[in-house]
Enzyme design. Structure first.
Site, PDB file in Angstrom:
ATOM      1  N   CYS A 177       0.849  -1.205  -0.082  1.00 26.51           N
ATOM      2  CA  CYS A 177       0.171   0.000   0.018  1.00 26.51           C
ATOM      3  C   CYS A 177       1.034   1.387   0.012  1.00 26.51           C
ATOM      4  CB  CYS A 177      -1.128  -0.038   1.283  1.00 26.51           C
ATOM      5  SG  CYS A 177       0.027  -0.437   2.805  1.00 26.51           S
ATOM      6  N   HIS A 599      -0.681   7.461   7.040  1.00 26.78           N
ATOM      7  CA  HIS A 599      -0.608   6.020   7.831  1.00 26.78           C
ATOM      8  C   HIS A 599      -1.262   6.009   8.948  1.00 26.78           C
ATOM      9  CE1 HIS A 599       1.445   3.663  10.589  1.00 26.78           C
ATOM     10  NE2 HIS A 599       1.856   2.856   9.538  1.00 26.78           N
ATOM     11  N   HIS A 607      -1.583   0.610   7.610  1.00 24.81           N
ATOM     12  CA  HIS A 607      -1.874   0.948   6.120  1.00 24.81           C
ATOM     13  C   HIS A 607      -1.763   2.084   5.626  1.00 24.81           C
ATOM     14  CE1 HIS A 607      -4.295   0.385   2.742  1.00 24.81           C
ATOM     15  NE2 HIS A 607      -5.372   1.091   3.175  1.00 24.81           N
TER      16      HIS A 607
END
Length: 1095
Positions: A177, A599, A607
């Protein structure tokens, strides 16, 4: 040598100095020679270097200021490490000296803001995170998710088809990601996009690369071109970046077990791009100075103006991503102000030869793309690992950089001095105001104005001449013996109430005496009217009261005026400070916020996603792996500022607002029209994208062919069911025509798996049995004994009501009469306002059609089909009307009823029944606390129901009800898994993690598909926080290992789409059984359902 030519040569020195800074911060060791020795022993491996220094337990004297500033002058490396410790108050915590530790705690509490500015910035913080990841992964091959077993693309390619010109997402191929967030932010810089797309590899690329950089960078550049071209012209909703990611991962890992963090990735990505363009520039150069567009786009310069023991120095340095501390600051300008000043700066513009040292930094040239790294990690010495800083940090959408420019040095210094003076004055005013608002010398303090008001109320109360105790005692009955009140210092012992009293049976007085004896004056049911409700002075004259009230009124007015004046002065100073740089001369260097990289999670797991501004649509977009959705500034603020849940920005990307070429679209030089889609691509990339689009189109064609075959098989199965049911009739019926073969048999609308055949057979057997036992009875009598479907019951009742018409006018007139009677009944049912447990849509397909405003022709044909049912052939009257209905069906021309539309409506009703069965079974299992079994049924109930509701509000059931129990089921499973994990037993821990991986983690994305559903998002956050809370707890190494392996899956699963292989197999329910069981389960839910519980 020019700065551009020297950039590549500086990288090795910068990396060496960065590693030294990282080791110094993590271990507390300041001996440069010892640090260098550790790096040499470990061959540059940071984790091994830390272990080496830890084993030696080194404790050396702190580096003095002179050594630090000499090093700073020599290395010219401020933009990598903005100063280490330059303050003599820095304390060495590597030893066992308790006095040092106590001094460190005191210093941290008293000078927290100053300390955070002097502890070094981003690179050190990033190093801490990397060292922790290395130590956690020491015995693990990697932290890659095993989503290959759980996640997969939707088998339906239309679910993966790009809608219109929506931006294309990037598939998460395993802990990537971070890649998606950075790449999308750069791709949406159209100037950067053009540079990558039109990059032509060097002519010698066909030959063997000369060195390792070329061997790595040039293939990566080619994969990046392919990826960007797909983002431009693909017909897919999202594309797979695996080829580019694999090159990155191979180069990023210093060993099989160590993985670089996202900040390091951004640094390294820009370095690679810079190298690739440098190779091309050197090949194309005509003069001595090659021009690197990456340097021009992302790099700027600043001037370091310093004083060391009274001696001034100036150094010009280059910077790319500019690191900023977060802790101790409330907004971006405060971070920048702190980063631009180090040490004692008074001597910088003082005529005296001061021994103080410090330095300021002034930007001489800002890059078109200005990137700030926000350091949101600090190292916890006690736990030996980094922790994320969740503090709120505000940043503007338009940032004016004038105050930090070298050309404005003099005016900025004046303004900074003025702000310093104002803040000092502000501190004094706030302290004075605090004395007014928190008055008193004890632990409890109150506003002074309120204290004076309370005093005034006390003085004005009705005076009492006796003490409260004596006054209460006088309420005892005359001549009676009252129970003695406990003394004020009583510990709660009960007085003796057994002493007899005269007149104790006199009712009210005895009750009052009893209440007094247990000392509960505020619970007395009857209070004597002469007793005061509040304390009051015992003796006060009118003159005293008048003087006192006058004084208190005057003092209170003075206090209130003083308070208002202080508050107004404070507001004016705040406003003055805010407007200090608002004059036009200090708003000439505007930078607009282009992207925010966010974040969510903790220091070692989380993630990433990005918010990117679309200047042409003038709106924010959220890029969350494959999901690209419209967003807003309000959502960005909520997720990026911090202080809300575990999400916060870690990187801000601003662009020069006076350089529109950065985000301008490209135009055709001949036609002047804007280029879009494939027209933006060079020929080789255009061919590449067209080939991929053809593959995707072929995939959709194959899917269409597969679905067509399945539909044909369903039709054949229905036809076979009709043929199989025909021998059950008491007499042969006219053969079906072509149109009637396609009619769905809606005796039982279950699922397209052939269940209707079994339901028809059940109905036929029931009717045949009833007819054999009651040959002499009418259809109405048969209705009472045969368990028929509601549709059949309605038709038979309607035929019974048309008996007189049948006897007088024949079967055709009776058919129209019965048809009208049945339609009227169904219309009345559709108009009734019924509770969920008695849903007539489940009993009658036509009620469902009426609710959803189906076309009249669809309703008519469905009703005709019910009257044409062969199961009506058990007496002459029903058989005659059935034959009339079948004849009417044969008369319907193909152009009168759209059979595709007809089948679509009946297919929707089948899906409605399936959704009901899923919901019914799911709720029954939930009530039995069988949450594992219930989850899949509730998941599919919600999915089926959502698809139906997309076509109309009455196509399905209450979405909030299903969402509530789906959410509650996941929360129950999450809690159960957490309890199993806490036991520490191997079997229970594995069972709990299996539940999380296979059920909870796999289903969380379904809750996050609709990000406007706040309850689902809160539930997901609750589940994540439940597991993140274990990070700070002591546990066995094997549990820590399992937790570390699991957390990335939990925190990084919101970007994938779960494609379940098959829904649970549904049992066959008759309509009556389905309605009965559904009504029972919904009724049992009504008292306990709490959809407003915040989940």
């Amino acid at each position: 040598m020019t700065v551009e030519q020297n950039v590549l040569q500086q990288h090795s020195q910068k990396h060496q100095q960065t590693l030294l800074n990282q080791l110094r911060e993590v271990t507390g060791t300041t001996d440069v020679q010892l640090l260098q020795q550790a790096l040499q022993v470990s061959n540059g491996d940071l984790a091994e270097a830390v272990a080496f220094l830890t084993e030696k337990n080194a404790k050396v004297p702190q580096q003095d200021e002179a050594t630090y500033y000499q090093t700073a002058q020599i290395t010219n490396d401020r933009y990598i490490s903005v100063g280490s410790q330059a303050d003599t108050n820095v304390i060495d915590l590597t030893g066992d000296d308790k006095d040092d530790l106590q001094r460190a705690i005191a210093l941290s509490l008293e000078e927290s803001n100053r300390a955070f500015r002097e502890t070094g910035i981003t690179d050190e913080e990033q190093a801490i995170s990397r060292v922790l990841e290395a130590s956690i992964a020491e015995n693990k091959a990697s932290l890659k998710r095993t989503h290959t077993e759980v996640w997969s693309d939707s088998p339906n390619p239309y679910d993966r088809k790009r809608q219109d010109n929506c931006p294309v997402g990037l598939k998460n191929v395993g802990n990537t990601c971070w890649f998606s967030a950075v790449i999308q932010s750069l791709f949406n810089l159209l100037e950067f996009q053009r540079l990558v797309l039109h990059y032509s590899p060097p002519a010698r690329m066909q030959d063997l690369p000369r060195n390792q950089k070329e061997h790595r960078n040039l293939p990566f550049m080619q994969e990046l071109r392919h990826l960007f071209s797909l983002l431009v012209g693909s017909k897919r909703k999202y594309v797979d970046p695996s080829s580019a990611v694999e090159i990155l991962k191979d180069a990023f890992k210093s060993s099989e077990s160590q993985q670089q963090d996202v900040s390091e990735f951004t640094h390294k990505l820009l370095d690679w791009l810079e190298d690739a363009f440098q190779i091309k520039a050197e090949e194309d150069r005509e003069g001595e100075k090659p021009k690197n567009p990456m340097v021009d786009l992302f790099y700027g310069r600043f001037l370091a103006v310093g004083v060391l023991e009274g001696k001034k120095f100036e150094n010009t340095e280059m910077f790319g991503q500019y690191p900023l501390q977060v802790n101790g600051f409330k907004d971006l300008h405060e971070c920048l102000e702190a980063a631009m000043i180090e040490g004692e700066i008074e001597s910088l513009h003082s005529a005296e030869n001061s021994a103080k040292s410090g330095q300021e930094h002034w930007f001489t040239e800002l890059p078109p793309v200005l990137t700030f790294e926000l350091s949101r990690f600090e190292f916890n010495q006690t736990l030996g690992r980094p922790e994320k800083i969740h503090n709120k940090l505000e940043f503007p959408s338009m940032l004016y950089m004038d105050r930090y420019m070298d050309r404005n040095r003099d005016i900025t210094r004046i303004k900074r001095e003025e702000i310093r003076r104002l803040k000092e004055h502000l501190t004094v005013l706030q302290q004075r105001l605090e004395r007014y608002l928190s008055y008193g010398s004890g632990p409890k303090r109150f506003p002074l104005a309120d204290v004076l008001q309370y005093a005034m109320e006390f003085a004005s109360s009705k005076p009492v001449c006796t003490s409260p105790v004596e006054d209460i005692n006088t309420t005892a009955p005359p001549g009676g013996t009252t129970a003695q009140l406990p003394p004020p210092a009583s510990t709660g012992e009960q007085p003796d109430t057994s002493v007899p009293a005269e007149g104790s049976g006199s009712g009210p007085q005895a009750q009052q005496q009893q209440r007094v004896s247990i000392h509960k004056p505020f619970t007395q049911s009857r209070v004597p009217p002469e007793l005061p409700m509040h304390p009051a002075p015992r003796h006060i004259t009118e003159e005293e009261l008048r003087v006192l009230e006058g004084c208190l009124h005057r003092w209170r007015s003075e206090v209130e005026n003083d308070t208002r004046d202080l508050q107004a002065s404070i507001s004016r100073i705040h406003r003055t400070i805010e407007l200090m740089y608002s004059d036009k001369s200090m708003m000439q260097v505007p930078y607009r916020l282009h992207a925010v990289l966010v974040h969510e999670g903790q220091a070692n797991a989380g993630h990433y996603w990005a918010y990117i501004f679309d200047p042409h649509q003038q709106r924010w977009m959220k890029y969350n792996d494959i999901s690209v959705t419209k967003s807003s500034w309000e959502e960005l603020v909520r997720d990026s500022f911090g202080g809300y849940r575990n999400a916060s920005a870690y990187c801000l990307m601003y662009i020069d607002d006076k350089k529109p070429f950065l985000i301008e679209e490209e135009f055709d030089k001949e036609t002047g029209q804007m280029l879009s889609g494939l027209d933006k691509l060079p020929p080789d990339l255009k061919e590449y994208v067209e080939a991929d689009n053809k593959l995707f189109e072929r995939e959709m064609e194959e899917w269409d062919a597969l679905q067509a075959r399945k539909l044909q098989q369903e039709k054949l199965a229905l036809a076979a069911a009709s043929v199989a049911a025909q021998p059950m009739s008491t007499e042969p019926c006219p053969p079906d025509n072509t149109a009637s073969q396609h009619d769905p048999e809606y005796m039982e609308q279950q699922s397209p798996t052939g269940d209707s055949k079994h339901l028809q057979e059940d109905t036929e057997r029931a009717i045949s049995k009833a007819a054999a036992e009651h040959d002499e009875k009418s259809p109405e009598a048969l209705l009472k004994t045969a368990m028929m479907t509601p549709n059949m019951q309605g038709v038979i009742m309607a035929i019974g009501k048309s008996r007189s018409v049948y006897d007088k006018c024949g079967p055709e007139a009776a058919f129209f009469k019965a048809l009208k009677v049945e339609y009227t009944r169904l219309l009345r049912l559709a108009q009734e306002d019924t509770p969920p447990e008695r849903d007539y849509r489940l009993q009658h397909v036509i009620v469902y059609f009426i609710h959803n405003q189906a076309p009249k022709k669809i309703v008519e044909r469905t009703l005709l089909t019910q009257f044409a049912d062969r199961n009506l052939g058990f007496d002459e009257r029903c058989k005659s009307i059935m034959k009339v209905a079948r004849a009417k069906l044969e008369l319907i021309m193909p152009d009168e009823v759209n059979m595709e539309e007809y089948e679509m409506w009946h297919q929707d009703y089948r899906k409605f029944r399936d959704a009901t069965v899923f919901l019914l079974i799911g709720l029954e299992l939930f009530l039995k606390k069988s949450y594992v079994e219930a989850l899949m049924y509730l998941i599919y109930a919600y999915q089926y129901n959502k698809e139906l509701l997309a076509k109309g509000p009455y196509r399905g059931h209450d979405e909030e009800l299903i969402a509530h129990y789906r959410r509650e089921c996941l929360l129950k499973l999450n809690e159960h898994a957490a309890v199993l994990f806490e036991t520490g037993e191997e079997i229970e821990v594995n069972t709990g993690l299996s539940i999380m991986n296979e059920l909870v983690v796999a289903c969380i994305p379904l809750l996050l598909v609709d990000e406007m559903e706040e309850k689902d998002m809160v539930a997901v956050e609750d589940m994540r926080n439940r597991w993140c809370s274990y990070l700070g707890q002591e546990m066995e190494p094997n549990l820590q290992e399992k937790l570390t392996d699991f957390l990335p899956k939990l925190l990084d699963c919101s970007t994938e789409i779960k494609s379940f292989h098959d829904p649970p197999k549904l049992p066959s329910y008759s309509t009556l059984e389905l309605c009965e069981r559904y009504g029972q389960v919904v009724t049992s839910l009504t008292p306990s359902r709490t959809p407003a519980d915040g989940r």
